[in-house]
Design a protein around this motif. Sequence first.
Motif, PDB file in Angstrom:
ATOM      1  N   ALA A   1       0.790  -1.282   0.053  1.00 24.15           N
ATOM      2  CA  ALA A   1      -0.203  -0.180   0.025  1.00 24.15           C
ATOM      3  C   ALA A   1       0.742   1.330  -0.001  1.00 24.15           C
ATOM      4  CB  ALA A   1      -1.007  -0.066   1.270  1.00 24.15           C
ATOM      5  N   THR A   2       2.077   1.265   0.714  1.00 26.50           N
ATOM      6  CA  THR A   2       2.913   2.351   0.775  1.00 26.50           C
ATOM      7  C   THR A   2       3.979   2.752  -0.290  1.00 26.50           C
ATOM      8  OG1 THR A   2       4.238   1.473   2.192  1.00 26.50           O
ATOM      9  CG2 THR A   2       2.322   2.828   3.177  1.00 26.50           C
ATOM     10  N   THR A   3       3.969   1.231  -1.020  1.00 24.27           N
ATOM     11  CA  THR A   3       5.328   1.545  -2.151  1.00 24.27           C
ATOM     12  C   THR A   3       4.532   1.493  -3.507  1.00 24.27           C
ATOM     13  OG1 THR A   3       5.542  -0.817  -2.002  1.00 24.27           O
ATOM     14  CG2 THR A   3       7.037   0.754  -0.559  1.00 24.27           C
ATOM     15  N   THR A   4       4.157   0.263  -3.928  1.00 25.71           N
ATOM     16  CA  THR A   4       3.369   0.020  -5.208  1.00 25.71           C
ATOM     17  C   THR A   4       2.201   1.151  -5.380  1.00 25.71           C
ATOM     18  OG1 THR A   4       3.749  -2.376  -5.009  1.00 25.71           O
ATOM     19  CG2 THR A   4       1.944  -1.727  -6.502  1.00 25.71           C
ATOM     20  N   VAL A   5       1.254   1.145  -4.507  1.00 19.00           N
ATOM     21  CA  VAL A   5       0.221   2.156  -4.518  1.00 19.00           C
ATOM     22  C   VAL A   5       0.469   3.771  -5.081  1.00 19.00           C
ATOM     23  CG1 VAL A   5      -1.837   3.221  -3.632  1.00 19.00           C
ATOM     24  CG2 VAL A   5      -1.578   0.712  -3.586  1.00 19.00           C
ATOM     25  N   PRO A   6       1.580   4.319  -4.307  1.00 12.06           N
ATOM     26  CA  PRO A   6       1.765   5.678  -4.567  1.00 12.06           C
ATOM     27  C   PRO A   6       2.508   5.798  -5.838  1.00 12.06           C
ATOM     28  CG  PRO A   6       2.535   5.351  -2.358  1.00 12.06           C
ATOM     29  CD  PRO A   6       2.114   3.917  -2.890  1.00 12.06           C
TER      30      PRO A   6
ATOM     31  N   HIS B   1      -8.379   3.942  -0.730  1.00 10.67           N
ATOM     32  CA  HIS B   1      -8.917   2.949  -0.086  1.00 10.67           C
ATOM     33  C   HIS B   1      -8.485   3.237   1.686  1.00 10.67           C
ATOM     34  CE1 HIS B   1      -9.689  -0.750   2.458  1.00 10.67           C
ATOM     35  NE2 HIS B   1      -8.528  -1.044   2.240  1.00 10.67           N
ATOM     36  N   GLN B   2      -9.755   2.992   2.558  1.00 14.10           N
ATOM     37  CA  GLN B   2      -9.749   3.471   3.800  1.00 14.10           C
ATOM     38  C   GLN B   2      -9.198   2.232   4.614  1.00 14.10           C
ATOM     39  OE1 GLN B   2     -11.018   6.800   4.726  1.00 14.10           O
ATOM     40  NE2 GLN B   2     -10.414   6.929   2.415  1.00 14.10           N
ATOM     41  N   ALA B   3      -7.846   1.920   4.369  1.00 10.60           N
ATOM     42  CA  ALA B   3      -7.235   0.689   4.923  1.00 10.60           C
ATOM     43  C   ALA B   3      -7.001   1.018   6.523  1.00 10.60           C
ATOM     44  CB  ALA B   3      -5.841   0.536   4.221  1.00 10.60           C
ATOM     45  N   ASN B   4      -6.341   2.227   6.576  1.00 10.02           N
ATOM     46  CA  ASN B   4      -6.164   2.672   7.955  1.00 10.02           C
ATOM     47  C   ASN B   4      -5.230   4.083   7.855  1.00 10.02           C
ATOM     48  OD1 ASN B   4      -3.095   2.589   8.871  1.00 10.02           O
ATOM     49  ND2 ASN B   4      -3.057   0.420   8.513  1.00 10.02           N
ATOM     50  N   LEU B   5      -5.498   4.916   8.721  1.00 11.44           N
ATOM     51  CA  LEU B   5      -5.150   6.257   8.422  1.00 11.44           C
ATOM     52  C   LEU B   5      -3.556   6.484   8.224  1.00 11.44           C
ATOM     53  CD1 LEU B   5      -6.378   9.118   8.582  1.00 11.44           C
ATOM     54  CD2 LEU B   5      -5.612   9.480  11.118  1.00 11.44           C
ATOM     55  N   ARG B   6      -2.675   5.476   9.001  1.00 11.43           N
ATOM     56  CA  ARG B   6      -1.343   5.633   8.882  1.00 11.43           C
ATOM     57  C   ARG B   6      -0.892   5.168   7.225  1.00 11.43           C
ATOM     58  NH1 ARG B   6      -2.660   8.440  12.380  1.00 11.43           N
ATOM     59  NH2 ARG B   6      -2.908   7.615  14.539  1.00 11.43           N
ATOM     60  N   ILE B   7      -1.554   4.418   6.644  1.00 14.70           N
ATOM     61  CA  ILE B   7      -1.506   4.298   5.204  1.00 14.70           C
ATOM     62  C   ILE B   7      -1.585   5.415   4.464  1.00 14.70           C
ATOM     63  CG2 ILE B   7      -2.298   2.768   3.245  1.00 14.70           C
ATOM     64  CD1 ILE B   7      -2.168   0.412   5.132  1.00 14.70           C
ATOM     65  N   ILE B   8      -3.000   6.143   4.510  1.00 12.30           N
ATOM     66  CA  ILE B   8      -3.175   7.121   4.040  1.00 12.30           C
ATOM     67  C   ILE B   8      -2.116   8.494   4.209  1.00 12.30           C
ATOM     68  CG2 ILE B   8      -4.975   8.874   3.439  1.00 12.30           C
ATOM     69  CD1 ILE B   8      -6.911   7.007   4.433  1.00 12.30           C
ATOM     70  N   GLU B   9      -1.558   8.641   5.381  1.00 15.07           N
ATOM     71  CA  GLU B   9      -0.872   9.399   5.686  1.00 15.07           C
ATOM     72  C   GLU B   9       0.591   9.505   4.972  1.00 15.07           C
ATOM     73  OE1 GLU B   9      -2.160  10.748  10.108  1.00 15.07           O
ATOM     74  OE2 GLU B   9      -0.723   9.123   9.682  1.00 15.07           O
ATOM     75  N   LYS B  10       0.782   7.938   4.687  1.00 16.29           N
ATOM     76  CA  LYS B  10       2.092   7.656   4.025  1.00 16.29           C
ATOM     77  C   LYS B  10       2.050   7.934   2.666  1.00 16.29           C
ATOM     78  CE  LYS B  10       6.183   5.647   3.535  1.00 16.29           C
ATOM     79  NZ  LYS B  10       7.337   6.180   4.036  1.00 16.29           N
ATOM     80  N   ILE B  11       0.875   7.575   1.948  1.00 14.41           N
ATOM     81  CA  ILE B  11       0.566   7.835   0.724  1.00 14.41           C
ATOM     82  C   ILE B  11       0.691   9.345   0.348  1.00 14.41           C
ATOM     83  CG2 ILE B  11      -1.088   7.766  -1.155  1.00 14.41           C
ATOM     84  CD1 ILE B  11      -1.823   5.135  -0.076  1.00 14.41           C
ATOM     85  N   ALA B  12      -0.051  10.031   1.155  1.00 13.08           N
ATOM     86  CA  ALA B  12       0.253  11.645   1.022  1.00 13.08           C
ATOM     87  C   ALA B  12       1.526  11.872   1.124  1.00 13.08           C
ATOM     88  CB  ALA B  12      -0.760  12.303   2.062  1.00 13.08           C
TER      89      ALA B  12
ATOM     90  N   LEU C   1      -9.720   8.833  -7.550  1.00 13.99           N
ATOM     91  CA  LEU C   1      -9.939   7.660  -6.473  1.00 13.99           C
ATOM     92  C   LEU C   1      -9.162   6.438  -6.622  1.00 13.99           C
ATOM     93  CD1 LEU C   1     -12.648   9.470  -6.574  1.00 13.99           C
ATOM     94  CD2 LEU C   1     -14.338   7.427  -6.716  1.00 13.99           C
ATOM     95  N   THR C   2      -8.593   5.881  -5.406  1.00 16.54           N
ATOM     96  CA  THR C   2      -7.869   4.938  -5.694  1.00 16.54           C
ATOM     97  C   THR C   2      -7.930   3.650  -4.915  1.00 16.54           C
ATOM     98  OG1 THR C   2      -5.896   6.357  -6.151  1.00 16.54           O
ATOM     99  CG2 THR C   2      -5.138   4.248  -5.414  1.00 16.54           C
ATOM    100  N   GLY C   3      -8.369   2.542  -5.387  1.00 17.97           N
ATOM    101  CA  GLY C   3      -8.654   1.480  -4.458  1.00 17.97           C
ATOM    102  C   GLY C   3      -7.471   0.186  -4.679  1.00 17.97           C
ATOM    103  N   PHE C   4      -7.362  -0.445  -3.304  1.00 18.15           N
ATOM    104  CA  PHE C   4      -6.169  -1.596  -3.456  1.00 18.15           C
ATOM    105  C   PHE C   4      -6.511  -2.421  -2.436  1.00 18.15           C
ATOM    106  CE2 PHE C   4      -4.960   2.309  -1.196  1.00 18.15           C
ATOM    107  CZ  PHE C   4      -4.680   1.933   0.179  1.00 18.15           C
ATOM    108  N   GLY C   5      -6.280  -3.740  -2.843  1.00 21.00           N
ATOM    109  CA  GLY C   5      -6.415  -4.818  -1.808  1.00 21.00           C
ATOM    110  C   GLY C   5      -6.296  -6.115  -2.352  1.00 21.00           C
ATOM    111  N   ALA C   6      -6.989  -7.144  -1.979  1.00 20.11           N
ATOM    112  CA  ALA C   6      -6.785  -8.597  -2.306  1.00 20.11           C
ATOM    113  C   ALA C   6      -6.969  -8.757  -3.676  1.00 20.11           C
ATOM    114  CB  ALA C   6      -7.529  -9.637  -1.634  1.00 20.11           C
ATOM    115  N   GLY C   7      -5.977  -9.818  -4.177  1.00 22.30           N
ATOM    116  CA  GLY C   7      -5.855 -10.037  -5.878  1.00 22.30           C
ATOM    117  C   GLY C   7      -4.329 -10.104  -6.201  1.00 22.30           C
ATOM    118  N   LEU C   8      -3.533  -9.564  -5.837  1.00 21.87           N
ATOM    119  CA  LEU C   8      -3.755  -8.121  -5.278  1.00 21.87           C
ATOM    120  C   LEU C   8      -4.148  -7.182  -6.373  1.00 21.87           C
ATOM    121  CD1 LEU C   8      -0.377  -7.742  -3.419  1.00 21.87           C
ATOM    122  CD2 LEU C   8      -2.570  -7.766  -2.335  1.00 21.87           C
TER     123      LEU C   8
END
Length: 325
Positions: A224-229, A252-263, A309-316
């Motif tokens: 979430a913090t490498t591939t997604v950004p 994706h609202q995975a957790n607030l720390r991940i969103i902060e890291k993407i920012a 809008l950016t989603g990420f999850g299982a699959g991946l």
Amino acid sequence: MTMGTKILAAQHYVPNTVVTNNQLAEVMETNDEWIVAHTGIKTRHFSMNGENTSDLATKAAQKTLAQANYAAKDVDLIIISTITPDAQTPATAAIVQAKLGATNAWAYDISTACAGFVFALSTADKFIKSGMYKSALVISAEVNTKMMDFTDRTAAVFFGDGAGAALLVADEQVNNIYAESLHTMGDGETIHSGRTYPITEIKTSNYPKTDAFFQEGRSVFEFATTTVPTHIQEFLTNAKLKAEDIDYFITHQANLRIIEKIAIELEQPMTKFCHNVEYYGNTSSAGIAMAFAELWNQNVDLKGKKLVLTGFGAGLSYGSILLEF
């Protein structure tokens, strides 16, 4: 004439029962301080009064149709993204179609986990722009709690239940969906839920069984913090945009720390990132839909604004879609 896709309305719904971190600490080895520090989550809503996924989806859809003053019988298509369906069959979307009285709509589910709302928007957009369909209800709904192992604190503290919906209509002059980029990495181990297994022998004790939700937390965080950004940056470059050109990001609202890291990775302020994970928890595919609905219904003028809008999850699975108003 080229047909555009216009977003006409958006709403969300959550169950009434609010569960605090302290309540979870009563049944597992954790505490409020740890959960807030690691996830930013303070509360979440649990479906504990008999509401299943189709019920949450129906209520979000009803609110959306009412907002648009749009009759259910005029809906052509219903797409539901969920990883917590009422059953393996029939599709939850078929159940919702009946509950709404959307008698002229055909309906089906998609399953791309926490990327579901983005993938469903993309799919509905294609149907509308084909010129064959005039409207589509896109709904993301999850009752994650029914798939949780409440002895697994690495997962159970994150999740909540909820639903979000958007009504899309064909428009000859307006187009709100401008670009997209969708991806799948083919990973069935990092995140999985509801696995079922073939039988090994014929016996009367055979009975269907499913596994609880599981995730490898560290691998998910790294993804979430490498591939997604990196994906978001490439997506914007291909769209001839920069991060600073975007008015709002809804990930994706995975957790607030991940969103902060993407920012941080995008070098953008958190004020641009819509988030509801603090009080709803991780609602899987519903998170983006709910955050979008909240933004839609705030006293915010979206005219001239760009949203990613950016989603990420299982699959991946992961992907982004660009909205312009």
